[in-house]
Design a protein around this motif. Structure first.
Motif, PDB file in Angstrom:
ATOM      1  N   ARG A 272       0.835  -1.203   0.000  1.00  0.00           N
ATOM      2  CA  ARG A 272       0.000   0.000   0.000  1.00  0.00           C
ATOM      3  C   ARG A 272       0.871   1.254   0.000  1.00  0.00           C
ATOM      4  NH1 ARG A 272      -3.147   2.554   4.306  1.00  0.00           N
ATOM      5  NH2 ARG A 272      -2.571   0.818   5.678  1.00  0.00           N
ATOM      6  N   GLY A 273       0.533   2.159  -0.905  1.00  0.00           N
ATOM      7  CA  GLY A 273       1.315   3.378  -1.053  1.00  0.00           C
ATOM      8  C   GLY A 273       2.420   3.242  -2.075  1.00  0.00           C
ATOM      9  N   CYS A 274       2.443   2.111  -2.777  1.00  0.00           N
ATOM     10  CA  CYS A 274       3.422   1.886  -3.850  1.00  0.00           C
ATOM     11  C   CYS A 274       2.675   1.903  -5.180  1.00  0.00           C
ATOM     12  CB  CYS A 274       4.131   0.550  -3.641  1.00  0.00           C
ATOM     13  SG  CYS A 274       5.268   0.091  -4.969  1.00  0.00           S
ATOM     14  N   LEU A 275       3.134   2.708  -6.128  1.00  0.00           N
ATOM     15  CA  LEU A 275       2.493   2.710  -7.440  1.00  0.00           C
ATOM     16  C   LEU A 275       2.597   1.312  -8.035  1.00  0.00           C
ATOM     17  CD1 LEU A 275       3.898   6.073  -8.852  1.00  0.00           C
ATOM     18  CD2 LEU A 275       1.598   5.654  -7.975  1.00  0.00           C
ATOM     19  N   PRO A 276       1.485   0.703  -8.425  1.00  0.00           N
ATOM     20  CA  PRO A 276       1.514  -0.704  -8.832  1.00  0.00           C
ATOM     21  C   PRO A 276       2.068  -0.912 -10.234  1.00  0.00           C
ATOM     22  CG  PRO A 276      -0.712   0.150  -9.003  1.00  0.00           C
ATOM     23  CD  PRO A 276       0.116   1.245  -8.391  1.00  0.00           C
ATOM     24  N   PHE A 277       2.706  -2.042 -10.398  1.00  0.00           N
ATOM     25  CA  PHE A 277       3.075  -2.557 -11.718  1.00  0.00           C
ATOM     26  C   PHE A 277       2.135  -3.716 -12.001  1.00  0.00           C
ATOM     27  CE2 PHE A 277       6.925  -4.305 -14.360  1.00  0.00           C
ATOM     28  CZ  PHE A 277       6.068  -4.742 -15.343  1.00  0.00           C
ATOM     29  N   SER A 278       2.242  -4.781 -11.207  1.00  0.00           N
ATOM     30  CA  SER A 278       1.414  -5.968 -11.380  1.00  0.00           C
ATOM     31  C   SER A 278       1.007  -6.455  -9.991  1.00  0.00           C
ATOM     32  CB  SER A 278       2.217  -7.050 -12.119  1.00  0.00           C
ATOM     33  OG  SER A 278       1.533  -8.274 -12.134  1.00  0.00           O
ATOM     34  N   TRP A 279      -0.261  -6.255  -9.634  1.00  0.00           N
ATOM     35  CA  TRP A 279      -0.666  -6.477  -8.242  1.00  0.00           C
ATOM     36  C   TRP A 279      -0.518  -7.924  -7.784  1.00  0.00           C
ATOM     37  CZ3 TRP A 279      -4.129  -4.677 -11.989  1.00  0.00           C
ATOM     38  CH2 TRP A 279      -5.028  -5.630 -12.479  1.00  0.00           C
ATOM     39  N   SER A 280      -0.501  -8.874  -8.701  1.00  0.00           N
ATOM     40  CA  SER A 280      -0.351 -10.262  -8.270  1.00  0.00           C
ATOM     41  C   SER A 280       1.105 -10.720  -8.279  1.00  0.00           C
ATOM     42  CB  SER A 280      -1.204 -11.201  -9.130  1.00  0.00           C
ATOM     43  OG  SER A 280      -0.684 -11.307 -10.445  1.00  0.00           O
ATOM     44  N   LEU A 281       2.022  -9.817  -8.673  1.00  0.00           N
ATOM     45  CA  LEU A 281       3.446 -10.153  -8.721  1.00  0.00           C
ATOM     46  C   LEU A 281       4.322  -9.194  -7.921  1.00  0.00           C
ATOM     47  CD1 LEU A 281       3.675 -10.888 -12.562  1.00  0.00           C
ATOM     48  CD2 LEU A 281       3.823 -12.602 -10.751  1.00  0.00           C
TER      49      LEU A 281
END
Length: 469
Positions: free
Chosen positions: A202-211
Motif C-alpha cells: 500500500r502506497g506503492c504505485l503498482p506494476f502488477s498487483w499479483s506479482l
C-alpha cells in the motif's frame, strides 16, 4: 571518506545508541557522501536534505533522553521513488507524476520512519519500475558504480547504487520480476524479496498487483533482516497481505551442515556467460565447503510458467495505466509504449489461463522442494549491458536475459541475492537462494552463513575509497 558509512546497520545503530556518533552527524556525513558521488552515478531523483536533517534532530533529542526506537534509530535509508513519501514528491520515475506530492507515506516507509530510520532521498528507477536497466529518459540513467558505462540493473537501480556507494545504509526496493535482486547482484549488494504478502504494498504505485513485492536492499544479509523485521506485518488494506506472523530475525548458523539446496541446471545455467559461470561454480564449491548439499531438482512446467508471468504482468500493468494513457500517452518512454502494445494483445482468456498455469506450477514446485531448504543458482547470468544499447523491443525480455530472478516472482516465494564474487572485468555477480513460502528466515540464515565466509563489503568500501567510480 569516513568508514562508518560502510558499517553495518547493526554497528552504526550501536554507535548511535552508545552516543559515539549522533543522528545529525551521521546524516550530515551521508549527505556529504551524496554530494561527492551523486553527480557520477545519478542514484537519486530527490535528495531530502532538509527533511532528513529535521528528522535527525528529533531523533537526537530522543537519544539525549535515552529513548532509542531500535536498531534503525538515526540510520539513513533511501526509498525507491515509486513509494509514497508524505510531503515529498513521488514521481514513479515518470514525467506524469513529476509534481505529485503525496499526503501520506507508503506503509513500508511509515514503518521505517516510526522505527527511527531517516529517509535520505528518493532513489532513481526505471520508469514506473517497468524495466531491468534503470535507463530513465526523464531523470537520466543511473550508472553502475563498478563501471559507469554500464547499467546497474533495474528497476531499483538507484536504490542499489545508493547502498553500494555509502550514500545510504540500505534502501527500499520493489520486485515484480527481479527488480530488487538483479540490481543488488550487479552492484555487489544484498537484495531480498520476501514471500508474497509479507510486506504491504500500500502506497506503492503498482506494476502488477499479483506479482509486486516490496523489500529491503542492503550491504549485508543481517541488515536486510533488520529492515524486513520493521517493514513486515499484516495490512488489512492490502488484499494480498497475509495475517500470519513470519519470523525474520535469526541466530547465525556456524555452518551449513544438514542444509540441502536444490539446483535445476537447465534453467539456472541457460544463457549464462562463461565468466559468470566460473564465479557461480566457485560459490557452489564454497557452499559445499560449508557443509551444504547441492542436489539436482526438476521444475516441470517452468517455461510455461515464465511465459505466464509475462502475460500476467503486461495484462495487469496495462489495466493500471490505461486511464493515464488516454491523457498522457505521449509522456511515456518508448520501451513502456512497447510493453503496453504487448499487453493490449492479451485477452481475458490468456490472462486466466496464465494464472491457472501459475497456480499449477506453484503446487508442483512445492512438491519438488520436499526435503529441500532452498533452490540455488545465479542471480544474474550476464554482465550488465552498456548504457544506451537497449532498444524498446527488448523491454520485456531484458530481465529474463540478464538473470534468473523471475522464477521467484511467479512462485511468490522468498528470494535472496547475495554477492558471491567478481568477473574478470571486476563486475559483481550475485548468488540467488529461493525458499519455500514463509521460510524467509531460513533463506536469510543460509545467505548469512555463506556471506560471512566471503565478505564483500570490504570490496565495496575499497572500491569507493579508491574513487574509481
Amino acid at each position: 571518506m569516513n568508514e562508518l558509512l560502510f558499517e553495518t546497520i547493526e554497528n552504526a545503530g550501536n554507535a548511535i545508541k552508545n552516543k559515539q556518533i549522533s543522528p545529525i552527524e551521521l546524516t550530515q556525513m551521508t549527505l556529504t557522501q551524496i554530494r561527492e558521488h551523486e553527480p557520477t552515478v545519478n542514484a537519486f531523483i530527490t535528495v531530502m536534505e532538509e527533511v532528513a536533517l529535521a528528522h535527525a534532530r528529533q531523533l537526537e533529542a530522543e537519544l539525549m533522553h535515552n529513548q532509542v526506537r531500535g536498531p534503525l534509530h538515526g540510520i539513513p535509508i533511501a526509498v525507491k521513488d515509486i513509494l509514497q513519501t508524505a510531503g515529498v514528491k513521488t514521481t514513479g520515475g515518470s514525467k506524469i507524476f513529476e509534481g505529485w506530492v503525496p499526503d501520506e507515506d507508503a506503509v513500508a516507509v511509515q514503518k521505517l520512519r516510526e522505527a527511527g530510520a531517516i529517509i535520505i532521498g528518493k532513489a532513481n528507477l526505471h520508469e514506473f519500475a517497468m524495466g531491468a536497466t534503470t535507463e530513465n529518459p526523464h531523470y537520466g540513467s543511473t550508472k553502475n558504480p563498478w563501471n559507469e558505462k554500464r547499467i546497474p540493473g533495474g528497476s531499483s537501480g538507484g536504490s542499489a547504487v545508493a547502498t553500494a556507494t555509502g550514500m545510504a545504509f540500505g534502501a527500499v526496493g520493489t520486485d515484480t520480476a527481479g527488480s530488487i535482486r538483479l540490481p543488488a547482484a550487479m552492484c555487489g549488494t544484498v537484495g531480498f524479496k520476501p514471500t508474497y504478502g509479507v510486506v504491504s504494498r500500500r502506497g506503492c504505485l503498482p506494476f502488477s498487483w499479483s506479482l509486486d513485492h516490496v523489500g529491503p536492499m542492503t550491504r549485508t544479509v543481517r541488515d536486510a533482516a533488520i529492515m524486513l523485521e520493521v517493514m513486515k506485518g499484516y495490512d488489512q488494506k492490502d488484499q494480498a497481505s497475509v495475517k500470519r506472523n513470519v519470523p525474520v530475525l535469526y541466530d547465525s548458523l556456524p555452518d551449513l551442515k544438514g542444509i540441502k539446496l536444490g539446483f535445476y541446471e537447465p534453467y539456472m545455467f541457460a544463457g549464462i556467460d562463461a565468466d559468470v559461470r566460473r564465479v557461480i561454480d566457485e560459490a557452489f564449491r564454497q557452499l559445499e565447503v560449508l557443509g551444504a548439499e547441492i542436489v539436482p531438482i526438476d521444475l516441470p512446467g517452468i517455461n510455461e510458467a515464465l511465459n505466464a508471468l509475462k502475460a500476467i504482468a503486461q495484462s495487469e500493468v496495462l489495466s493500471v495505466h490505461e486511464p493515464l494513457l488516454k491523457k498522457f500517452g505521449h509522456l511515456y518512454g518508448d520501451d513502456l509504449k512497447y510493453r503496453f502494445e504487448f499487453g493490449s494483445d492479451m485477452s481475458a482468456t490468456d490472462y486466466i489461463r496464465s494464472q491457472r498455469r501459475r497456480d499449477q506450477f506453484v503446487r508442483e514446485t512445492i512438491k519438488q522442494m520436499n526435503g529441500i531448504d532452498a533452490l540455488v543458482g545465479p542471480t544474474n547470468v550476464q554482465l550488465p549491458f552498456e548504457i544506451g544499447t537497449m532498444v524498446p523491443e527488448m523491454a520485456i525480455s531484458n530481465m529474463f536475459t540478464l538473470g534468473k530472478t523471475p522464477l521467484a516472482n511467479i512462485l511468490g516465494f522468498p528470494s535472496l541475492s547475495v554477492a558471491c564474487g567478481f568477473t574478470l572485468e571486476n563486475l559483481p555477480v550475485g548468488l540467488q537462494l529461493i525458499g519455500k513460502p514463509f521460510t524467509d528466515q531460513r533463506v536469510l540464515q543460509i545467505g548469512d552463513c555463506y556471506e560471512k565466509s566471503m565478505p564483500w563489503v570490504k570490496a565495496l568500501r575499497k572500491h569507493v575509497e579508491g574513487r574509481t567510480i
